[in-house]
Scaffold this active site. Structure first.
Site, PDB file in Angstrom:
ATOM      1  N   GLU A   1       0.921  -1.006  -0.029  1.00 54.12           N
ATOM      2  CA  GLU A   1      -0.183   0.062  -0.010  1.00 54.12           C
ATOM      3  C   GLU A   1       0.848   1.259   0.218  1.00 54.12           C
ATOM      4  O   GLU A   1       0.650   2.049   1.089  1.00 54.12           O
ATOM      5  CB  GLU A   1      -1.145   0.218   1.098  1.00 54.12           C
ATOM      6  CG  GLU A   1      -1.691  -1.154   0.913  1.00 54.12           C
ATOM      7  CD  GLU A   1      -3.212  -1.136   2.062  1.00 54.12           C
ATOM      8  OE1 GLU A   1      -3.042  -0.369   2.928  1.00 54.12           O
ATOM      9  OE2 GLU A   1      -4.200  -1.872   1.850  1.00 54.12           O
TER      10      GLU A   1
ATOM     11  N   GLU B   1      -4.822  -9.065  -0.233  1.00 53.45           N
ATOM     12  CA  GLU B   1      -5.402  -8.767   0.846  1.00 53.45           C
ATOM     13  C   GLU B   1      -6.986  -8.527   0.273  1.00 53.45           C
ATOM     14  O   GLU B   1      -7.444  -7.951  -0.439  1.00 53.45           O
ATOM     15  CB  GLU B   1      -5.182  -7.468   1.389  1.00 53.45           C
ATOM     16  CG  GLU B   1      -3.871  -7.531   2.084  1.00 53.45           C
ATOM     17  CD  GLU B   1      -3.392  -6.259   3.013  1.00 53.45           C
ATOM     18  OE1 GLU B   1      -4.314  -5.530   3.615  1.00 53.45           O
ATOM     19  OE2 GLU B   1      -2.083  -6.106   3.220  1.00 53.45           O
TER      20      GLU B   1
HETATM   21  O1  AHR Z   1      -4.839  -6.360   6.958  1.00 58.94           O
HETATM   22  C1  AHR Z   1      -4.829  -5.260   7.764  1.00 58.94           C
HETATM   23  C2  AHR Z   1      -4.238  -3.852   7.011  1.00 58.94           C
HETATM   24  O2  AHR Z   1      -5.083  -3.566   5.908  1.00 58.94           O
HETATM   25  C3  AHR Z   1      -2.966  -4.198   6.414  1.00 58.94           C
HETATM   26  O3  AHR Z   1      -1.926  -4.184   7.217  1.00 58.94           O
HETATM   27  C4  AHR Z   1      -2.967  -3.281   5.274  1.00 58.94           C
HETATM   28  O4  AHR Z   1      -2.284  -3.480   4.099  1.00 58.94           O
HETATM   29  C5  AHR Z   1      -4.153  -3.073   4.912  1.00 58.94           C
HETATM   30  O5  AHR Z   1      -4.606  -1.588   4.965  1.00 58.94           O
END
Ligand code: AHR
Length: 537
Positions: free
Chosen positions: A211, A340
């Site tokens: 991110e 994710e």
């Molecule tokens: O999964 C939790 C968080 O969500 C992660 O660290 C981040 O990449 C995302 O914003």
């Protein structure tokens, strides 16, 4: 095929006296086109994610070698046993946002001598209020060697995310050297041997930051393209095919942020088109959040449909980003990685050390099934997907607290869907009446995916209706069923869940299924996930 066309063709068949009695009673269709492939389902599409966040690592994965909790070299045995059952293909680590604060050198060498560091997530109010512990002040007892052992025990490949925000390409090269340089070849290979592995780990999946538009450095896409170029330039490969994954957008159906995808790829290609070949995958994150009060176990039927609708948006997000990528990568050599995903509820209920930890319900099980079906249907575009996260966090498969352990309904979905891994994804049409909810909103009634494995056809279907079963005609175009078995995850209460005191409250049930021929009737239970494993004649 649209519902109207399907119904008129069904009526025409019925009028000609061709439809079996069961088909005439059907209120929809599930049709599998055995001759139409959508690509092979890489096992990695059913992958996992473990971050140093809340109680994922400490108390989740890692319990320590001297713990009374059954463990193998400090790693929770119950977790490993379940991961082996899942055929878990790949595990991402150490973050997430944590990755861009992590100095890998803190987590190597003798465990007793490793430094204690402030965890990235201590900045969140909830964790800040928690008592001091490894979730706040990371003792680094779980480092690279421990993660690699965890992967080996689970039979999974490691996917390691590098720190781009606060470390250098040189640090990254040396982490690769620690992991992959041949036995006895370098000082870091000796450190690795002292940490327990003379042989290299041969890590091929490397994430280049996380991110970067947010916690990973607040970069502009053009700046991150520069970082990607620097971090992936002349990394020691040791004969391996290193697979670098560029960090993409936090996708949102309200604002798809195609601008990050376009900005990054445009900058990368503009500088030198050949840099595209360094990009094995381009990642995207997507969390569907709750409406209502944000509690994982308190929701209305409208909240149920709204969350399923939000989960289903993954389908169009993949298509949108894939189309944008095609503008810079005409041959689509770079695959999409959704590293994710999951349902992220607002309220943490497991305790302040369990940041973003709560108990998932059947609603989250359907979110997960819908998402895995989307991945299966986009098998040609995706290289890897990682559920966030494995234990005690967000879309969790497991709950673990001291010596207590429970598999959630999400685990059962992954367990059911493992039969798709490695199969050829097939086009499948689902047609059932839409469901109306909220103020003028609608959601589909049935959806799923299908895959072929030799003579075995695997079909998974979600019936999203919170209270009604759905009887449909199942049609196998180009094949006939000889025998079958069914596995159903279905509960009368959409809030049903497992917890430490009721760890088997939600369990799938498997039974032989009496189906035969190319067309048969099937009733999908309300609010359910169903898997049909069909042996073809
Ligand atoms: O999964 C939790 C968080 O969500 C992660 O660290 C981040 O990449 C995302 O914003």
């Amino acid at each position: 095929m649209k519902r109207r066309e399907f119904l008129s063709s069904t009526l025409a068949i019925a009028a000609a006296g061709l439809a079996p009695r069961s088909a005439r009673a059907a209120d929809g269709l599930v049709e599998v086109l055995l001759g139409e492939s959508l690509g092979d389902i890489a096992p990695e599409l059913h992958g996992h994610f473990t971050e140093h966040i809340g109680s994922v690592i400490y108390n989740g994965v890692w319990v320590g070698e001297n713990s009374k909790i059954p463990n193998v070299g400090g790693i929770r045995k119950a977790l490993v046993d379940h991961m082996r059952q899942l055929h878990a293909p790949v595990i991402r680590w150490p973050g997430g946002c944590f990755a861009d604060s992590y100095n890998w050198r803190d987590g190597v060498g003798p465990r007793s001598q490793r430094p204690v560091r402030t965890n990235f997530w201590v900045a969140s109010k909830q964790l800040c209020d928690a008592p001091a512990g490894p979730q706040k002040y990371d003792p680094n007892t779980f480092g690279t060697a421990e993660f690699m052992r965890f992967c080996q025990q689970c039979g999974s490949q490691p996917y390691v995310a590098a720190n781009v925000r606060s470390m250098t390409p040189h640090d990254f090269d040396e982490w690769v050297e620690y992991c992959n340089s041949p036995a006895g070849s370098t000082t870091l290979a000796q450190t690795r041997a002292a940490d327990g592995s003379r042989e290299p780990y041969n890590v091929t999946y490397w994430g280049v930051g996380n991110e970067p538009w947010g916690c990973g450095g607040d970069f502009h896409p053009e700046e991150y393209a520069e970082e990607f170029r620097r971090f992936t330039s002349w990394v020691p490969a040791y004969g391996l095919d290193l697979r670098f994954i560029g960090a993409g957008p936090g996708a949102d159906y309200r604002d798809p942020q195609i601008s990050w995808t376009r900005g990054f790829l445009e900058s990368l290609v503009a500088r030198r088109p050949r840099l595209l070949s360094r990009l094995y995958g381009f990642s995207m994150h997507y969390y569907c959040g709750t409406s209502g009060d944000g509690d994982s176990l308190k929701f209305t039927a409208d909240d149920w449909y709204q969350l399923l609708w939000q989960a289903d948006a993954m389908d169009s997000l993949i298509t949108q980003h894939w189309l944008a990528m095609g503008d810079y990568d005409k041959e689509h050599k770079v695959k999409l990685v959704v590293d994710e995903w999951g349902a992220w509820h607002k309220t943490t209920t497991l305790g302040s050390a369990y940041l973003f930890g709560y108990i998932p319900s059947m609603r989250d099980a359907l979110v997960s099934a819908i998402t895995l079906d989307v991945f299966n249907r986009h098998a040609d575009k995706l290289a890897m997907c990682n559920n966030a996260q494995l234990v005690n966090n967000i879309n969790t498969l497991f709950l673990a607290m001291e010596d207590r352990f429970a598999a959630t309904p999400i685990f059962h979905v992954f367990d059911m869907y493992k039969s798709h891994q490695g199969g050829r994804s097939l086009r499948m049409l689902c047609d059932a009446p839409d469901i109306s909810y909220g103020k003028g909103k609608t959601f589909w009634g049935l959806a799923g995916s299908a895959s072929l494995h030799g003579k075995t056809l695997v079909v998974t279907v979600v019936n999203s209706h919170a209270s009604d079963p759905r009887t449909v005609e199942v049609s196998l175009r180009g094949g006939e069923a000889k025998s079958a078995r069914v596995t159903e995850l279905a509960e009368a209460d959409i809030h049903a869940h497992n917890d430490f005191d009721h760890s088997n409250a939600v369990m799938p049930r498997t039974a032989p299924a009496t189906v035969s021929g190319s067309r048969f009737s099937w009733t999908f239970k309300p609010a359910s996930v169903t898997k049909l494993e069909i042996e073809l004649a």
